[in-house]
Design a protein around this motif. Structure first.
Motif, short mmCIF file in Angstrom:
data_model
loop_
_atom_site.label_atom_id
_atom_site.label_comp_id
_atom_site.label_asym_id
_atom_site.label_seq_id
_atom_site.Cartn_x
_atom_site.Cartn_y
_atom_site.Cartn_z
N VAL A 206 3.77 6.58 -3.61
CA VAL A 206 2.43 6.02 -3.84
C VAL A 206 2.54 4.53 -3.58
O VAL A 206 3.38 3.84 -4.15
CB VAL A 206 1.94 6.30 -5.28
N LYS A 207 1.69 4.04 -2.67
CA LYS A 207 1.64 2.62 -2.31
C LYS A 207 0.21 2.16 -2.51
O LYS A 207 -0.65 2.43 -1.68
CB LYS A 207 2.04 2.40 -0.85
N GLY A 208 -0.04 1.51 -3.63
CA GLY A 208 -1.40 1.07 -3.92
C GLY A 208 -2.34 2.24 -4.04
O GLY A 208 -2.15 3.14 -4.85
N LYS A 209 -3.35 2.28 -3.19
CA LYS A 209 -4.36 3.34 -3.22
C LYS A 209 -4.07 4.46 -2.22
O LYS A 209 -4.92 5.27 -1.92
CB LYS A 209 -5.76 2.76 -2.94
N GLU A 210 -2.85 4.47 -1.69
CA GLU A 210 -2.47 5.48 -0.71
C GLU A 210 -1.24 6.25 -1.19
O GLU A 210 -0.30 5.67 -1.72
CB GLU A 210 -2.14 4.80 0.62
N CYS A 211 -1.28 7.54 -0.99
CA CYS A 211 -0.14 8.41 -1.27
C CYS A 211 0.37 8.93 0.06
O CYS A 211 -0.41 9.50 0.84
CB CYS A 211 -0.56 9.55 -2.19
N GLU A 212 1.64 8.70 0.36
CA GLU A 212 2.20 9.19 1.61
C GLU A 212 3.20 10.30 1.33
O GLU A 212 4.15 10.12 0.57
CB GLU A 212 2.91 8.07 2.38
N ILE A 213 2.96 11.45 1.93
CA ILE A 213 3.91 12.55 1.87
C ILE A 213 5.02 12.24 2.86
O ILE A 213 4.76 12.00 4.05
CB ILE A 213 3.23 13.89 2.19
N ILE A 214 6.25 12.23 2.38
CA ILE A 214 7.39 11.89 3.23
C ILE A 214 8.03 13.14 3.80
O ILE A 214 8.42 13.18 4.96
CB ILE A 214 8.42 11.04 2.45
N SER A 215 8.14 14.18 2.98
CA SER A 215 8.73 15.43 3.48
C SER A 215 8.06 16.61 2.80
O SER A 215 7.61 16.52 1.66
CB SER A 215 10.24 15.47 3.21
N LEU A 216 8.00 17.72 3.53
CA LEU A 216 7.51 18.98 2.99
C LEU A 216 8.28 20.10 3.67
O LEU A 216 8.27 20.19 4.90
CB LEU A 216 6.01 19.17 3.21
N ASP A 217 8.96 20.90 2.88
CA ASP A 217 9.70 22.04 3.40
C ASP A 217 9.31 23.28 2.61
O ASP A 217 9.29 23.25 1.38
CB ASP A 217 11.21 21.84 3.23
#
Length: 163
Positions: A59-70
């Motif tokens: 979570v970076k400020g108002k953004e959530c970034e998915i880094i990996s999904l398996d």
């Protein structure tokens, strides 16, 4: 389905998962270099406690970034359940959007994410070439014999903020 926070698992179990399925826990993408085993996330465990799916995010400020999904077993709701967990975290943190990056060869991922409301936002050309300078183990050829060259960023606005 038994979903647990990665904080509940022994770190070596998470690290071993990434080494087995990705060659290392290091993820090099245009948004940064990440140690996936050190990130927040969730895992789906089977009855024997074996990881069958795993997602990491930042979570970076108002953004959530998915880094990996398996998801090791397709068409069983594992990936969808993990995505919902991250969407809940994003909502709890007041995020206005969720982003993720995949590569041009990952057609199954593109289909999966778009069915769940994600839209292509940018295509950093030759981004994987740059990532290989940091992580030379990234293969040249990916799914279905497609050369891996570009990243594809997808995004999904949170409820009431869709683009």
């Amino acid at each position: 389905m038994n979903i647990v926070s990665l904080e509940e698992l022994p770190k070596e179990k998470v690290t071993d998962f990434f080494h087995e399925h990705w060659g290392s826990s290091e993820m090099v993408i245009s948004s940064g270099v990440y140690d996936c085993a050190a990130l927040e996330g969730f895992a789906v465990l089977n009855e024997a406690g074996v990881i069958k799916g795993l997602i990491t995010y930042v979570v970076k400020g108002k953004e959530c970034e998915i880094i990996s999904l398996d998801s090791l077993e397709e068409k069983k709701g594992i990936g969808t359940s993990l995505m919902k967990e991250v969407e809940n975290v994003a909502a709890e943190n007041g995020c206005t959007r969720i982003t993720l990056i995949t590569t041009n060869d990952n057609l199954l991922a593109l289909k999966f994410y778009q069915k769940r409301g994600f839209r292509i936002s940018t295509i950093p050309r030759d981004a994987v070439e740059k990532a290989r300078r940091v992580k030379p183990k990234i293969p040249l050829i990916g799914h279905d014999g497609i050369p891996i060259r570009d990243e594809i960023e997808l995004e999904k606005g949170m409820k009431g903020d869709e683009k």
